[in-house]
Design a protein around this motif. Structure first.
Motif, mmCIF file in Angstrom:
data_model
loop_
_atom_site.group_PDB
_atom_site.id
_atom_site.type_symbol
_atom_site.label_atom_id
_atom_site.label_comp_id
_atom_site.label_asym_id
_atom_site.label_seq_id
_atom_site.Cartn_x
_atom_site.Cartn_y
_atom_site.Cartn_z
ATOM 1 N N ILE A 152 0.800 -1.164 -0.070
ATOM 2 C CA ILE A 152 -0.061 0.039 0.050
ATOM 3 C C ILE A 152 1.015 1.227 -0.022
ATOM 4 C CG2 ILE A 152 -0.218 -0.217 2.588
ATOM 5 C CD1 ILE A 152 -2.915 1.154 2.568
ATOM 6 N N ASP A 153 0.350 2.242 -0.562
ATOM 7 C CA ASP A 153 1.497 3.477 -0.745
ATOM 8 C C ASP A 153 1.107 4.494 0.691
ATOM 9 O OD1 ASP A 153 -0.363 5.934 -1.424
ATOM 10 O OD2 ASP A 153 -1.278 4.251 -2.542
ATOM 11 N N PRO A 154 2.245 5.189 0.923
ATOM 12 C CA PRO A 154 1.951 5.983 2.235
ATOM 13 C C PRO A 154 0.569 6.905 2.134
ATOM 14 C CG PRO A 154 4.090 6.130 1.265
ATOM 15 C CD PRO A 154 3.400 5.480 0.292
ATOM 16 N N TYR A 155 0.399 7.258 1.113
ATOM 17 C CA TYR A 155 -0.819 8.132 1.028
ATOM 18 C C TYR A 155 -2.184 7.440 1.328
ATOM 19 C CZ TYR A 155 2.621 10.997 -0.905
ATOM 20 O OH TYR A 155 3.835 11.466 -1.148
ATOM 21 N N ALA A 156 -2.432 6.417 0.786
ATOM 22 C CA ALA A 156 -3.566 5.666 1.100
ATOM 23 C C ALA A 156 -3.749 5.026 2.704
ATOM 24 C CB ALA A 156 -3.601 4.290 0.355
ATOM 25 N N ALA A 157 -2.309 4.707 3.115
ATOM 26 C CA ALA A 157 -2.122 4.255 4.625
ATOM 27 C C ALA A 157 -2.544 5.451 5.309
ATOM 28 C CB ALA A 157 -0.890 3.809 4.821
ATOM 29 N N ALA A 158 -2.113 6.692 5.194
ATOM 30 C CA ALA A 158 -2.419 7.630 6.044
ATOM 31 C C ALA A 158 -3.832 8.162 6.083
ATOM 32 C CB ALA A 158 -1.575 9.176 5.200
ATOM 33 N N ASP A 159 -4.645 7.900 4.876
ATOM 34 C CA ASP A 159 -5.901 8.145 4.806
ATOM 35 C C ASP A 159 -6.425 7.178 5.775
ATOM 36 O OD1 ASP A 159 -6.058 10.341 3.351
ATOM 37 O OD2 ASP A 159 -6.478 9.417 1.465
#
Lengths: 322, 322
Positions: B297-304
């Motif tokens: 998973i990319d950091p941005y999706a994980a952040a969301d």
């Protein structure tokens, strides 16, 4: 839309350069690019090279790149130092060597503008490394000047950290730089032909042994004269050894994990901030800023008021006592 | 609880030192101290002095402090450069001068450790300035090395910004430092007894005139030999003139307002982050970090995903397209 995933993965230089520019600009385009690239990252060996202006770290980076190229490895170089030769300020000899490098399709050199918002530099540098990683560069050298916090954070995002010092410059200064020495995996004493080099090397060995955490990697202290290429083989080999040690000891996964955490929390923080600003009523924000400027309210109470309004319930049940 | 508001306001040196230490440690104690002190701030003239290591800015700061003392003004000095003499690395002459200063009850010298989290340095420095401001120091000199983003941000928080350069060092480097020149209210060419000083002064005058915004303040370019005290009077007078100009032109309020905004938004951002971390389930966070580290998973999706869970509805109606 200038972003083209396939061209980047195929290491099309123009596509790579454009992607890094997008990353520097930030915003939605950068985010889209990084989301698409992210699954293709994690292969490169990222080596941070940090040291004060004038320590000769650029020349060392140049020499290391040539060493790696001679062994068939592709090399990305990201320079964060505004006074770096890669950024424009170069001695003639460096410039010639660098032109040789930059004509080599196996080398990609990019300097980052030292601007933008707080923390922006560390973030965009890590993102530029991700682009080069996805493009298939096997070793990525990140050159930073080791004086600012942002630069230390950039160095921390690397697998292997090379710290470059020069003899003398006052023991006091070296001691003050303990923060930098602490993060060194490899310590280079450049300009080792200077007269007081022996003493600096001995001191560095002592400092690093004191700080060495038990049975782990003990950072070697390596003398170089980068301008003449002396000692560069040893540094390059130490970088390779460190990579091997990381892979055998589980340190590689540990550092990937640490970087992942930093990226995730950083992305979350920026996201929250963007949402806060989007959801805040402009007039109300200006009113609060004016109240803070006039010392009628402190910034912390104003921040809480802002979060309350911003639609993000900041003062919930986990609120600290104030 | 080591914090004592009345003692700080009475400029009890031990209380001031303790408050700055609290600010450096951060957390709830720092917050409580700053909330209490904040109404008493806003009176000091904050002067940022920035330049590369070796530019002689510490010596200049030392000389300026002596000049101000001779005119009965109390002086706070906050040094952010890890190689600054105020931090320990000093030439003998500097050290003697500094000892004279530090025996003077009208001078308070503090160096900040160049550590902590991203952005932490800029924040704690601004907070240390607030402590000295509340303690009644009339002029606060903040010395930073002008290479890192955090340091530029520290300089921006000042009312008056003095940028110190030295002759030569390559036009390329000077050009690369345009980012620093842009923020200068006063430009000092130190070591003006060097042979190519004239040319540097002419170049600086040209650069700054090009960038001068119409009828406003035109940054003077002042030659100094700080080690001998030459030109220090002129710099000190220019600092006073700049203050007067700020006060007459409305620039003083403008800068107070800008600083208030920066502090408010910064406090809000840190608050959000603290709340996010508090509200996040540890196991779930570790799981997400692992997924990011493995490129699942990319950091941005994980952040969301993290914000969603954290009790802070980050993905509301103002969500950007992803």
């Amino acid at each position: 839309m200038s972003f083209d995933l396939d061209s980047i993965l195929a290491n099309d230089r123009l596509a790579v350069a454009r992607a890094i520019s997008a990353v520097e600009r930030g915003g939605e385009e950068a985010r889209r690019a990084l989301v698409a690239l992210y699954p293709h990252t994690g292969r490169a060996h990222v080596v941070g090279v940090t040291g004060a202006p004038g320590s000769g770290k650029s020349t060392l980076v140049c020499r290391l790149a040539a060493w790696l190229r001679a062994r068939g490895l592709s090399v990305g170089i990201v320079a964060v130092d505004p006074s770096s030769p890669f950024t424009g300020g170069a001695l003639l000899g460096d410039r010639v060597r660098m032109q040789e490098l930059s004509c080599d399709p196996g080398v990609f050199i990019r300097s980052m503008a030292n601007r933008g918002s707080l923390g922006g530099l560390a973030e965009t540098t890590v993102d530029a490394v991700a682009v080069l990683d996805a493009a298939g560069y096997q070793v990525i050298l990140v050159e930073t000047v080791g004086t600012g916090q942002a630069e230390v954070d950039v160095a921390r995002a690397a697998h292997t950290i090379v710290v470059v010092v020069v003899p003398g410059m006052g023991d006091d200064i070296q001691a003050a730089k303990a923060g930098i020495l602490e993060i060194a995996d490899i310590l280079v004493v450049n300009k080792a032909d200077w007269e007081n080099a022996e003493r600096t090397i001995a001191e560095m060995n002592m400092t690093l042994q004191l700080g060495a955490p038990g049975a782990g990697w003990i950072p070697p202290v390596l003398p170089t004269v980068a301008t003449q290429g002396t000692g560069v083989d040893e540094v390059a080999e130490a970088i390779g050894n460190h990579r091997q040690w990381l892979q055998e000891s589980g340190g590689w996964e540990e550092r990937q994990h640490r970087n992942a955490r930093q990226r995730l929390l950083g992305a979350a923080q920026r996201r929250l901030y963007t949402l806060l600003v989007q959801r805040t009523d402009r007039e109300r924000l200006e009113y609060l800023v004016q109240q803070v400027a006039e010392r009628r309210i402190d910034p912390y109470a104003a921040a809480d008021a802002l979060l309350e309004m911003g639609g993000c319930p900041a003062t919930g049940e986990t609120e600290e006592p104030s």
